[in-house]
Design a protein around this motif. Structure first.
Motif, PDB file in Angstrom:
ATOM      1  N   GLU A 162      -9.372 107.990  77.249  1.00 53.02           N
ATOM      2  CA  GLU A 162      -9.513 106.559  76.973  1.00 53.02           C
ATOM      3  C   GLU A 162      -8.288 106.096  76.215  1.00 53.02           C
ATOM      4  O   GLU A 162      -7.595 106.891  75.589  1.00 53.02           O
ATOM      5  CB  GLU A 162     -10.764 106.288  76.141  1.00 53.02           C
ATOM      6  CG  GLU A 162     -12.053 106.503  76.885  1.00 53.02           C
ATOM      7  CD  GLU A 162     -13.247 106.025  76.093  1.00 53.02           C
ATOM      8  OE1 GLU A 162     -13.072 105.232  75.142  1.00 53.02           O
ATOM      9  OE2 GLU A 162     -14.352 106.445  76.426  1.00 53.02           O
TER      10      GLU A 162
ATOM     11  N   GLU B 179      -5.480  98.602  74.090  1.00 50.35           N
ATOM     12  CA  GLU B 179      -6.151  97.760  75.077  1.00 50.35           C
ATOM     13  C   GLU B 179      -6.069  96.285  74.701  1.00 50.35           C
ATOM     14  O   GLU B 179      -5.907  95.428  75.570  1.00 50.35           O
ATOM     15  CB  GLU B 179      -7.614  98.167  75.222  1.00 50.35           C
ATOM     16  CG  GLU B 179      -7.813  99.473  75.931  1.00 50.35           C
ATOM     17  CD  GLU B 179      -9.273  99.856  76.034  1.00 50.35           C
ATOM     18  OE1 GLU B 179     -10.141  99.150  75.461  1.00 50.35           O
ATOM     19  OE2 GLU B 179      -9.557 100.869  76.692  1.00 50.35           O
TER      20      GLU B 179
ATOM     21  N   GLN C  73      -9.902  98.330  79.989  1.00 51.35           N
ATOM     22  CA  GLN C  73     -10.719  97.638  78.999  1.00 51.35           C
ATOM     23  C   GLN C  73     -12.139  97.443  79.523  1.00 51.35           C
ATOM     24  O   GLN C  73     -13.119  97.605  78.793  1.00 51.35           O
ATOM     25  CB  GLN C  73     -10.077  96.295  78.666  1.00 51.35           C
ATOM     26  CG  GLN C  73     -10.406  95.766  77.323  1.00 51.35           C
ATOM     27  CD  GLN C  73      -9.579  94.539  76.999  1.00 51.35           C
ATOM     28  OE1 GLN C  73      -9.117  93.829  77.878  1.00 51.35           O
ATOM     29  NE2 GLN C  73      -9.403  94.277  75.724  1.00 51.35           N
TER      30      GLN C  73
ATOM     31  N   THR D 180     -13.948 100.740  79.307  1.00 48.43           N
ATOM     32  CA  THR D 180     -14.327 101.022  77.922  1.00 48.43           C
ATOM     33  C   THR D 180     -15.558 100.217  77.524  1.00 48.43           C
ATOM     34  O   THR D 180     -16.507 100.752  76.934  1.00 48.43           O
ATOM     35  CB  THR D 180     -13.155 100.700  76.973  1.00 48.43           C
ATOM     36  OG1 THR D 180     -12.034 101.506  77.328  1.00 48.43           O
ATOM     37  CG2 THR D 180     -13.524 100.949  75.531  1.00 48.43           C
ATOM     38  N   GLU D 181     -15.558  98.937  77.845  1.00 46.94           N
ATOM     39  CA  GLU D 181     -16.697  98.085  77.482  1.00 46.94           C
ATOM     40  C   GLU D 181     -17.949  98.470  78.255  1.00 46.94           C
ATOM     41  O   GLU D 181     -19.054  98.419  77.713  1.00 46.94           O
ATOM     42  CB  GLU D 181     -16.358  96.613  77.725  1.00 46.94           C
ATOM     43  CG  GLU D 181     -15.264  96.082  76.836  1.00 46.94           C
ATOM     44  CD  GLU D 181     -15.627  96.126  75.363  1.00 46.94           C
ATOM     45  OE1 GLU D 181     -16.809  95.989  75.020  1.00 46.94           O
ATOM     46  OE2 GLU D 181     -14.714  96.304  74.550  1.00 46.94           O
TER      47      GLU D 181
END
Length: 177
Positions: free
Chosen positions: A22, A28, A142, A145-146
């Motif tokens: 990540e 990000e 991003q 990740t979210e």
């Protein structure tokens, strides 16, 4: 950069020395947001040159023009909500309101370019297409990740706005082709 974001800008262990790589939240929120915005701001003078020298004029309103402006307006609203969240509710680091402001101003420029393209008779714009492509490409990490974070915890306003931004960006990308 650590004071600006509240986290490390780059963490080699998080990115390379792991089974699930990540990027850091700071990377990000800065590089992946600012790169497409910088691209549009750098190349908008070239777009303006093409607009000024266009021999064609005024494309009538149609569904494609209206949908481009509608989705740009949606992106503006999401960026404005992120800005308000960063200013009043966020963690207090500058990145929580700086990046949304940069996106908001860039989406204003995008809307202006879309309107000018219509009035100056340009049906397509390479600059806008490349900007939206970069926005979609840089937003993918991003979004991942979210999305993975939403599977493990309850989402908040900022989380849901980032999850809504990605499909709108992809729809904008589709309309710019």
């Amino acid at each position: 950069m650590d004071e600006f974001c509240g986290t490390k800008f780059w963490d080699q262990n998080l990115t390379w020395n792991t089974n699930e790589p990540e990027l850091t939240p700071c990377f990000e929120s800065t590089v992946l947001v600012w790169t497409p915005c910088l691209f549009l701001w750098v190349f908008s003078p070239l777009e303006a040159y093409y607009l000024v020298n266009s021999k064609f004029r005024d494309i009538p309103w149609n569904l494609l023009n209206r949908s481009k402006l509608f989705f740009t307006l949606v992106l503006l609203i999401i960026s404005l909500s992120d800005t308000i969240y960063g200013l009043f509710i966020g963690e207090g680091y500058a990145v929580t309101y700086t990046s949304p402001v940069i996106k908001f101003v860039t989406f204003l420029l995008l809307g202006a370019l879309i309107l000018l393209n219509r009035t100056r008779g340009l049906r397509t714009s390479g600059c806008i297409f490349l900007f939206v492509s970069l926005l979609a490409l840089c937003g993918a990490p991003q979004y991942r990740t979210e999305l993975t974070a939403s599977l493990t915890r309850v989402s908040k306003l900022i989380l849901s706005s980032k999850l809504r931004l990605k499909p709108v960006t992809h729809d904008e990308f589709y309309r710019m082709r």
